[in-house]
Design an enzyme around this catalytic site. Structure first.
Site, mmCIF file in Angstrom:
data_model
loop_
_atom_site.group_PDB
_atom_site.id
_atom_site.type_symbol
_atom_site.label_atom_id
_atom_site.label_comp_id
_atom_site.label_asym_id
_atom_site.label_seq_id
_atom_site.Cartn_x
_atom_site.Cartn_y
_atom_site.Cartn_z
ATOM 1 N N LYS A 117 12.047 -2.169 -0.389
ATOM 2 C CA LYS A 117 12.046 -1.164 0.783
ATOM 3 C C LYS A 117 13.087 0.098 0.450
ATOM 4 O O LYS A 117 12.530 1.183 0.279
ATOM 5 C CB LYS A 117 12.713 -1.887 2.033
ATOM 6 C CG LYS A 117 12.633 -0.839 3.290
ATOM 7 C CD LYS A 117 13.535 -1.345 4.533
ATOM 8 C CE LYS A 117 13.098 -2.666 5.068
ATOM 9 N NZ LYS A 117 11.903 -2.509 5.824
ATOM 10 N N ARG A 131 19.305 -2.606 7.514
ATOM 11 C CA ARG A 131 18.120 -3.563 7.303
ATOM 12 C C ARG A 131 18.026 -4.232 6.016
ATOM 13 O O ARG A 131 18.607 -3.455 5.093
ATOM 14 C CB ARG A 131 16.467 -2.934 7.251
ATOM 15 C CG ARG A 131 16.163 -2.300 8.557
ATOM 16 C CD ARG A 131 14.916 -1.686 8.517
ATOM 17 N NE ARG A 131 14.903 -0.255 9.185
ATOM 18 C CZ ARG A 131 13.883 -0.038 10.273
ATOM 19 N NH1 ARG A 131 13.380 -0.964 10.836
ATOM 20 N NH2 ARG A 131 14.154 1.008 10.915
ATOM 21 N N GLY A 167 10.040 -10.289 8.129
ATOM 22 C CA GLY A 167 10.746 -11.030 9.387
ATOM 23 C C GLY A 167 11.529 -12.261 9.060
ATOM 24 O O GLY A 167 12.049 -12.905 9.992
ATOM 25 N N MET A 221 14.681 -12.005 7.233
ATOM 26 C CA MET A 221 16.074 -11.757 7.344
ATOM 27 C C MET A 221 16.281 -10.561 8.468
ATOM 28 O O MET A 221 15.330 -10.460 9.150
ATOM 29 C CB MET A 221 16.633 -11.217 5.913
ATOM 30 C CG MET A 221 16.618 -12.119 4.994
ATOM 31 S SD MET A 221 17.119 -11.669 3.124
ATOM 32 C CE MET A 221 15.805 -10.536 3.169
ATOM 33 N N ARG A 268 2.418 3.391 3.789
ATOM 34 C CA ARG A 268 1.828 2.178 3.141
ATOM 35 C C ARG A 268 0.469 2.337 2.878
ATOM 36 O O ARG A 268 -0.339 2.914 3.762
ATOM 37 C CB ARG A 268 2.106 1.004 3.673
ATOM 38 C CG ARG A 268 1.801 0.739 5.055
ATOM 39 C CD ARG A 268 2.260 -0.373 5.943
ATOM 40 N NE ARG A 268 1.961 -0.436 7.243
ATOM 41 C CZ ARG A 268 2.293 -1.245 8.313
ATOM 42 N NH1 ARG A 268 3.222 -2.327 7.796
ATOM 43 N NH2 ARG A 268 1.821 -1.087 9.498
ATOM 44 N N HIS A 274 -29.764 -29.915 2.920
ATOM 45 C CA HIS A 274 -31.156 -29.268 2.941
ATOM 46 C C HIS A 274 -31.098 -27.934 3.458
ATOM 47 O O HIS A 274 -31.616 -27.095 3.033
ATOM 48 C CB HIS A 274 -32.045 -30.454 3.377
ATOM 49 C CG HIS A 274 -33.477 -29.778 3.499
ATOM 50 N ND1 HIS A 274 -34.037 -29.143 4.317
ATOM 51 C CD2 HIS A 274 -34.370 -29.643 2.545
ATOM 52 C CE1 HIS A 274 -35.275 -28.841 4.125
ATOM 53 N NE2 HIS A 274 -35.534 -29.062 2.733
ATOM 54 N N ARG A 279 -36.023 -22.798 -8.594
ATOM 55 C CA ARG A 279 -36.055 -24.095 -8.440
ATOM 56 C C ARG A 279 -37.268 -24.570 -8.065
ATOM 57 O O ARG A 279 -37.861 -23.822 -6.861
ATOM 58 C CB ARG A 279 -35.028 -24.449 -7.063
ATOM 59 C CG ARG A 279 -33.609 -24.468 -7.589
ATOM 60 C CD ARG A 279 -32.842 -24.610 -6.323
ATOM 61 N NE ARG A 279 -32.751 -23.232 -5.924
ATOM 62 C CZ ARG A 279 -31.771 -22.357 -5.033
ATOM 63 N NH1 ARG A 279 -30.581 -23.049 -5.134
ATOM 64 N NH2 ARG A 279 -32.010 -21.139 -4.696
ATOM 65 N N ARG A 293 -36.096 -23.851 -13.687
ATOM 66 C CA ARG A 293 -36.006 -25.283 -13.555
ATOM 67 C C ARG A 293 -36.833 -26.354 -13.312
ATOM 68 O O ARG A 293 -37.348 -26.009 -12.199
ATOM 69 C CB ARG A 293 -34.563 -25.603 -12.738
ATOM 70 C CG ARG A 293 -34.228 -27.178 -12.832
ATOM 71 C CD ARG A 293 -32.836 -27.094 -11.847
ATOM 72 N NE ARG A 293 -33.150 -27.167 -10.444
ATOM 73 C CZ ARG A 293 -32.285 -27.083 -9.494
ATOM 74 N NH1 ARG A 293 -30.888 -27.185 -9.915
ATOM 75 N NH2 ARG A 293 -32.611 -27.416 -8.210
ATOM 76 N N SER A 309 -27.305 -23.225 -18.977
ATOM 77 C CA SER A 309 -26.857 -22.726 -17.585
ATOM 78 C C SER A 309 -26.131 -23.476 -17.139
ATOM 79 O O SER A 309 -26.302 -24.778 -16.651
ATOM 80 C CB SER A 309 -28.185 -22.199 -16.893
ATOM 81 O OG SER A 309 -27.627 -21.799 -15.600
ATOM 82 N N THR A 345 -22.789 -25.443 -11.973
ATOM 83 C CA THR A 345 -21.406 -25.712 -11.428
ATOM 84 C C THR A 345 -21.215 -26.619 -10.003
ATOM 85 O O THR A 345 -20.285 -26.974 -9.774
ATOM 86 C CB THR A 345 -20.381 -24.489 -11.397
ATOM 87 O OG1 THR A 345 -21.136 -23.643 -10.743
ATOM 88 C CG2 THR A 345 -20.206 -24.303 -12.929
ATOM 89 N N ASN A 346 -22.176 -26.241 -9.329
ATOM 90 C CA ASN A 346 -22.299 -27.450 -8.170
ATOM 91 C C ASN A 346 -22.457 -28.673 -8.469
ATOM 92 O O ASN A 346 -21.313 -29.475 -7.955
ATOM 93 C CB ASN A 346 -23.637 -26.995 -7.209
ATOM 94 C CG ASN A 346 -23.579 -25.779 -6.746
ATOM 95 O OD1 ASN A 346 -22.612 -24.972 -6.639
ATOM 96 N ND2 ASN A 346 -24.823 -25.316 -5.914
ATOM 97 N N CYS A 388 -25.360 -20.887 -12.896
ATOM 98 C CA CYS A 388 -26.264 -20.725 -11.717
ATOM 99 C C CYS A 388 -25.681 -21.320 -10.383
ATOM 100 O O CYS A 388 -26.405 -21.711 -9.449
ATOM 101 C CB CYS A 388 -27.569 -21.030 -12.090
ATOM 102 S SG CYS A 388 -27.776 -22.710 -12.745
ATOM 103 N N TYR A 413 -24.142 -14.211 -18.490
ATOM 104 C CA TYR A 413 -24.157 -13.825 -17.193
ATOM 105 C C TYR A 413 -24.053 -14.979 -16.152
ATOM 106 O O TYR A 413 -23.732 -15.783 -16.386
ATOM 107 C CB TYR A 413 -25.989 -13.640 -17.196
ATOM 108 C CG TYR A 413 -26.921 -14.862 -17.329
ATOM 109 C CD1 TYR A 413 -27.022 -15.410 -16.367
ATOM 110 C CD2 TYR A 413 -27.172 -15.125 -18.642
ATOM 111 C CE1 TYR A 413 -27.754 -16.708 -16.247
ATOM 112 C CE2 TYR A 413 -27.845 -16.414 -18.574
ATOM 113 C CZ TYR A 413 -28.443 -16.901 -17.399
ATOM 114 O OH TYR A 413 -29.088 -18.302 -17.271
#
Lengths: 883, 883
Positions: free
Chosen positions: A23, A93, A102, A104, A337, A453, A559, A615, A769, A772-773, A837, A857
């Site tokens: 501040k 302050r 909040g 001090m 700000r 699903h 898919r 796929r 590819s 990652t799920n 993917c 990608y």
């Protein structure tokens, strides 16, 4: 000066944050660039550290420095401490290096005493105001500095109101407040065992010490622990002149944004009150005026204010949210700000500022939070409308929709044909319900997770969906859904919000996606900058077209199983699965082949010129069969009734087959390339359909390079054999058509073993590819359907995991495996093409990770393509890599 | 001599394998050490390579060398090529560097022609024999050298037999064979377009060339591809004198082992026939004599033979399996090789030979295949009995048992109480059936894999079990089991073999485990050598005692869930799971606590002085509840009948709760430490029970160090929190008892994420135990229950995977993760104790891997402890590491 511990605002700047706190440095910077900040000074963090080092004692040298600064303040403001006519009042302050909002203490109106309060009353011509300030000061000072429990003050106020028979503090008049001041001083005397100090300098020194001490109050310590802020830093203390907006009609107060934070328009936006303090705005007693009206009331101040706004934007290079006060015609900025803004405003402001030359394009790209864009891409609930949700499930597919409740897919289809909008409400959905999902505005299920699903299908269609809403009791027989005590019937209207998981009774106003010119510009800039490609996951020509509209430059995941699920094909698929022998299976596959070929032709046409990764069949075959539980009930009833032995025999037979195919853990079962290896004819059919579609496209003069992706490879031999099968199919189609074409064969990397042995697998792959799920499921050992909405809730609430790993790629675990696979893969085959993917392909943090480890990608759902483009650009701006 | 290509046997030795091929080097070595090998010579592999390099031409120099060697052969044998009275006959055989059995060509009896055949007839006094040799030679030479299709020769024989009206070749007399010889020569002349060569030297040169050529026949090429043998090596050719055992009563033939291959006793073991050729033994026309009888018939030869046997054992330092012929009082050894033996014999022979000083202890340890020991540790089907299995399932738990079929656990218990032996036959088992498994001799199921409930429980109890025997149609209502056309009823006797998965109707003779003194000695030697510790997986005091008997030095995995499954506890466990609130749950847990404490006390007592690793509750809670399917049927029937609304309500309620707890993929669901984190009271109860048991033991003056293992940790925070819980429980028990004790807290590493982040996890762990069963499931993405007996069968049949990864640790994938975790774990905490407790802990190859990567111990089922001890010792002998 080496031992200097006190700095006038005009002595500091933004770079002195460590010494002056956040501040203090900010106030110094504002002063430095010529903003009319109420003058003041900062006691440094070094002084605080010394204070603690010396056993919480303020040295005389520091006291002298403070007094010297005070003197300068008096000079600058032309006001004097203890002046009975125009007294100098200050705020005290805290201001640490890292913001601890909040945590001090603060003291306002310091300098008031029995004499100066009269001066304030006079210049404000408002005795009530002056005594209210005074009683507040005593209360705050008593609480913060003298450690008097605020309960005593509150009780005194309550007693006073009761005795006067009034309800609100604002109903207390000047006389009452004067009595309260006397009362408050007695409380201090009694509780603190000392008199309330009338001497402003003593007030000030005590207040500074109290702010220092507040660095070590309990809540500040805990806050620092949580936010990992070192304990030794200490806080600075800011002493600043109080200014008042209620000293007459040439005074006032207000708040303003330099641009409209709702839509980004470049015009002042805010409110203003003549002859008022900030509290009056908050209390809502008087209606504020539009900031533009200030031009009429205080034209020269308005002129100055607009100039300052422009100065501020130039200096901070961003929209500012400003608090200001005008004291007797003099403008003071109390705070400035960066202004919070909506997604639409963020986009417009970033692009406009870049066009104005305030920031460069890269900076503009960083100014928009990619996740926020989601708001702009789907219909959503009007934020102005405060509706209360009746239940909350999982946010399975973003967007919002209202419609009549239907419980069966067929009813959804009928309703859509009649032009009615419906929400399909089911315990869970199966492939049999696809036509219902297509027809509905949205889907709501009481069971299943983010990969159930319903969730997967809805996301693929860009349709909103809430899953796993376990509070709902759905009775398919009675056609009702009960939430707590509320019973909704078929035909009743509900609204669902797939971005939050909320469910509302009745209609809730929705607003449409807002795609501005600036939005396109920003994404165009993103494309110029980013090094990661952005593709989409799309299963239909329609999705492919949408993906292209949103800027995808290819399909990263098509898919094929969703093509198996449409109502006209399911019987053929079931015929194929339940085939008694290979010949029967071949007959069923022969029927499916032209259908699949037609699908691929549509997708290839839509993506003309771009790569399409297809796929081959992935889910276990039992997903295409009727549910075991339903069959079990049917068979039980048929047995019990004994009236239809022939049907019973058929159903028993089907139950046996379904049972034989059912699995304990389908996620880890007979799926992916395991299907292709055990029953090669299915993959053979699919590969042939793809290549025949390629030939069709070539005959149309279109360009197409299919990338055939073998799912769930864990061992190099799996890919080796499946590659041979695909190559054979390609050669046969080339032979039968007389056309030559190119294609790629690669694999989805979605098993830990594939990551660990990626170098061996790469020997047979043109591309990887990352799925990652599934990789997250196997690496963590989480079944997404079982985890989300169940134990994962506890894990996230209790911070056992920092993030939901299905939403944000877990860099430490899953990410490490992805990185290993990328490195091993490229070590064996430097030209290996790498993409992702999984759903992480649409998450900004995960996209950054993909950028950092050098993938080529990301691929995500069409609706997340713009998010991915922006996130990819940001990643490149923050961590440039060679294009 | 640089260009020397032909070596007399006496010129070579065992080290010249590359030049002389395996067989040639072996014959040379036998000759070198003074064994009476029929003399001969070897044409080197270099000659073969040169032959191919020169376009398949035999150089004159090579011909000259061969003729010179032939001359020496004539000298050594005192026989001459073309001698009409005592002709030299030779065999011509291939002999590559790496054995390629049956892939290349052989010619026997070379040297026979129209003249020499008469000599052979004379000296054998057996004209029929001589002409049979001759016709065989023409046939073989015609086929191998002259490429005449063997069909023509066979047809001629068939025609001859038909014309003489006889059935077997042996019924053809000398005259007939003479006619056949004439016929065969005509066939050669007609088909090969050249006369059958009468000149022995020409025969020889053509035969050598044919053997060279056979290096490149189709089957040899394929064999080399499969076995990765380089194509350029070429084959050697061995030319060896033929000897005959049928030249009178001073001749004979036989086979013998230097020690008894069935039980290992040190005495000659074999058979002998006077005046006979090897063919006579094979044809079974004459009954051979015990080898000992040779002492009566040919005393001096017998004396020589026994001396040679002793020489052979000394030289080869192993039991030899010898083929020999005596020709006119002269002993010839035709072949000697290491003798195959039973497990019992292997153990006895290895220990005896070490005691005799023939080999050292380390060598003795390497002489026994650890996997073979399994035979010795369980009852098994008498190998002498050739029964035919009626069905085959998965070999889920080794050993064999016979008993009456029962279909219900209660019936098994009743039968056991009546002293009847039963096999529990069920579609699959559940925790409700535990008492039935305890009571039964063995378990047979038609569903489930190697980790199904039945398999795991049976292995834990050391009880034999066959699972997933899908050919069985079990009708629980009719109490029958149908296999193909056979219907077995309750009470019918069956025998199951859990080592092979076979099921037999009726009783099959079983033999008991054979644990000899040598067995103990060998294992004692193993313990002296090995550096890996061997612990056992044991869940009960009884198992713990058994483990100790088998030499385990600790328990590496005590699964607490099996303690939850016994019939008296299950209702309390269910009460705990279905508790409506935390207070009700606490009440149920309070009932379970003393039961668990009692279990632990028993186990600690049994293992006094050794460490005991206890895994807190791991399986998902729904495993303890009734099956969803059964409930669904019950509810359906109750609804349909409508006669018991109260029961219906109860069952519906239970169904709802079971459904709420049921999971799509329980393997990846709410289990392991996820239970402990979401419902800490369960783990708290278990930890308290363990520590109270420790206090009991300390009060008994016993020593115990419990190692508390948190299962399924994937993120460091999980272990951190669970460790805190355990520490708190320990401190409470210390406070309440006033006793101090030590304990360890560690985790099971069974998720890929745990391996990747092992350094972080190690910060909170005293030990890691690799749970390679689950780690294999998650790394491969295989549900073991779904894979084994299903797609994994195809994978193994088609060699997509080299081994079943649940049986043999997959070093490339899973092993790589284990190695990474061991390294990362030790990098963060050098004293981290590392073990393995998956089933791989009992597999020799996997144990070797654990040794190689530096683990501290393996843990396996009690019955596999001896196997593990031996395997660990072998690993150390092969790859010594510091103790």
């Amino acid at each position: 000066m080496e031992n200097k511990h006190v700095y006038m605002f005009y002595e500091g700047n933004a770079g002195m944050r460590e010494l002056l706190g956040g501040k203090g440095a900010n106030l110094a910077e504002m002063t430095r660039i010529g903003l009319p900040v109420p003058p003041g000074f900062t006691v440094s963090t070094a002084a605080c550290r010394e204070y603690f080092a010396r056993g919480q004692v303020i040295r005389d040298e520091l006291r002298d420095e403070v007094l010297a600064a005070l003197k300068k303040l008096e000079e600058v403001t032309g006001k004097l401490f203890e002046d009975k006519t125009n007294p100098l009042l200050v705020s005290v302050r805290s201001g640490a290096v890292f913001s601890m909002p909040g945590m001090m203490d603060t003291v306002l109106n310091l300098g008031l005493n029995d004499q100066t309060v009269q001066g304030l009353a006079e210049i404000s011509a408002n005795e009530r105001f002056a005594y209210d300030c005074y009683r507040r000061f005593i209360q705050m000072f008593g609480d913060v500095v003298l450690k008097v429990d605020h309960f005593y003050f509150e009780k005194a106020i309550e007693d006073k109101k009761r005795s006067l028979n009034v309800t609100y503090d604002t109903e207390l008049d000047a006389a009452a407040l004067k009595e309260l001041v006397a009362e408050f001083k007695k409380i201090v005397s009694r509780q603190a065992k000392k008199e309330f100090p009338q001497e402003p300098v003593e007030q000030l020194m005590l207040a500074i010490q109290a702010v220092f001490d507040s660095w070590n109050n309990q809540r500040a310590i805990v806050y620092r622990q949580i936010h990992k802020i070192p304990d030794h830093l200490g806080t600075a203390v800011n002493v600043q002149t109080m200014v008042f907006g209620n000293l007459g009609d040439d005074s006032g107060t207000g708040v303003a944004f330099t641009r409209n934070p709702a839509d980004g328009t470049k015009q002042l936006y805010g409110e203003f009150l003549v002859n008022a303090q900030g509290e009056d705005v908050v209390a809502g007693i008087r209606t504020p005026l539009d900031i533009a009206k200030m031009a009429e009331h205080l034209p020269s101040v308005y002129q100055q204010f607009t100039e300052l706004c422009s100065l501020l934007e130039k200096h901070y290079r961003d929209v500012q949210d400003i608090e200001f006060t005008v004291e007797r015609g003099k403008l003071y900025l109390l705070q400035t700000r960066s202004g919070k803004r909506t997604a639409a405003a963020a986009v417009k402001i970033a692009v406009n500022m870049a066009e104005e030359g305030l920031i460069d394009k890269k900076e503009a790209l960083l100014r928009v939070d990619p996740a926020q864009l989601n708001q702009l891409l789907h219909r959503r609930i009007d934020p102005a409308h405060k509706a209360k949700a009746i239940a909350k499930g999982l946010p399975a597919s973003p967007g919002a929709a209202s419609g009549q409740i239907v419980f069966e897919a067929d009813d959804a289809e009928k309703a859509a044909a009649d032009g009615r909008k419906v929400i399909l409400v089911r315990p869970e959905t199966t492939p049999d319900d696809i036509h219902g999902i297509v027809a509905a505005e949205g889907v709501l299920t009481s069971r299943g997770g983010m990969t159930s699903h319903a969730a997967v299908v809805a996301r693929g269609m860009g349709k909103c969906c809430v899953t796993g809403c376990e509070e709902l009791k759905i009775d398919l027989t009675a056609k009702t859904v009960t939430v707590k005590d509320m019973v909704l019937k078929e035909g009743d209207i509900i609204t669902i919000d797939g971005s939050t998981g909320e469910v509302f009774a009745g209609t809730v106003p929705l607003i449409a996606p807002e795609l501005s010119a600036e939005f396109s510009t920003l994404l165009q800039w993103a494309d110029e900058v980013k090094t990661l490609g952005v593709r989409a996951n799309a299963d239909t020509p329609e999705d492919a077209r949408k993906a292209r509209e949103f800027g995808a430059t290819g399909i990263g995941l098509c898919r094929t199983e969703h093509m198996f699920m449409s109502q006209d094909r399911l019987p053929v698929v079931q015929e194929m699965i339940l085939a008694k022998n290979e010949a029967a299976r071949e007959r069923a596959l022969a029927k499916l082949l032209p259908m699949q070929q037609n699908d691929f032709e549509g997708i290839f046409r839509a993506m003309d010129g771009y790569p399409v990764t297809i796929r081959l069949l992935d889910p276990p075959l039992h997903e295409f069969l009727p549910s075991l539980e339903e069959l079990l009930v049917e068979v039980t009833l048929l047995r019990e009734r004994g009236d239809n032995p022939e049907l019973l025999r058929q159903k028993e037979n089907l139950l046996r087959q379904v049972r034989a195919l059912s699995e304990f853990n389908p996620m880890l079962g007979h799926r992916g390339c395991r299907l292709g290896l055990v029953t090669p004819s299915i993959y053979k059919m699919q590969a042939t359909a793809i290549f025949r579609a390629v030939v069709t496209l070539l005959n149309e003069g279109k360009s197409v390079v299919p990338e055939i992706m073998i799912p769930l490879v864990g061992h190099e031999n799996e890919l080796k054999l499946m590659r041979e099968l695909v190559v054979k199919a390609a050669e046969e189609v080339m032979a039968e058509s007389g056309k030559r074409f190119t294609y790629k064969v690669g694999t989805m990397i979605e098993l830990p073993r594939a990551c660990v042995t990626a170098d061996r697998i790469a020997a047979h792959a043109d591309f990887f590819s990352f799925g990652t799920n599934d990789l997250t499921q196997t690496t963590f050992g989480y079944s997404r359907d079982d985890a989300e909405g169940k134990f994962l809730v506890t894990y996230l609430q209790e911070k056992i995991l920092p993030e939901n790993p299905f939403a944000v790629l877990d860099r430490e675990g899953v990410g490490e495996l992805v990185k290993m696979a990328a490195e091993k893969g490229r070590s064996a085959r430097p030209d290996l093409k790498l993409g992702i993917c999984g759903e992480h392909g649409g998450d900004p943090s995960s996209i950054e990770f993909c950028h950092l480890i050098g993938l080529d990608y990301v691929s995500c759902s069409p609706f997340r393509v713009p998010i991915a483009r922006l996130a990819a650009a940001q990643a490149q701006v923050k961590n440039p890599r060679e294009k």
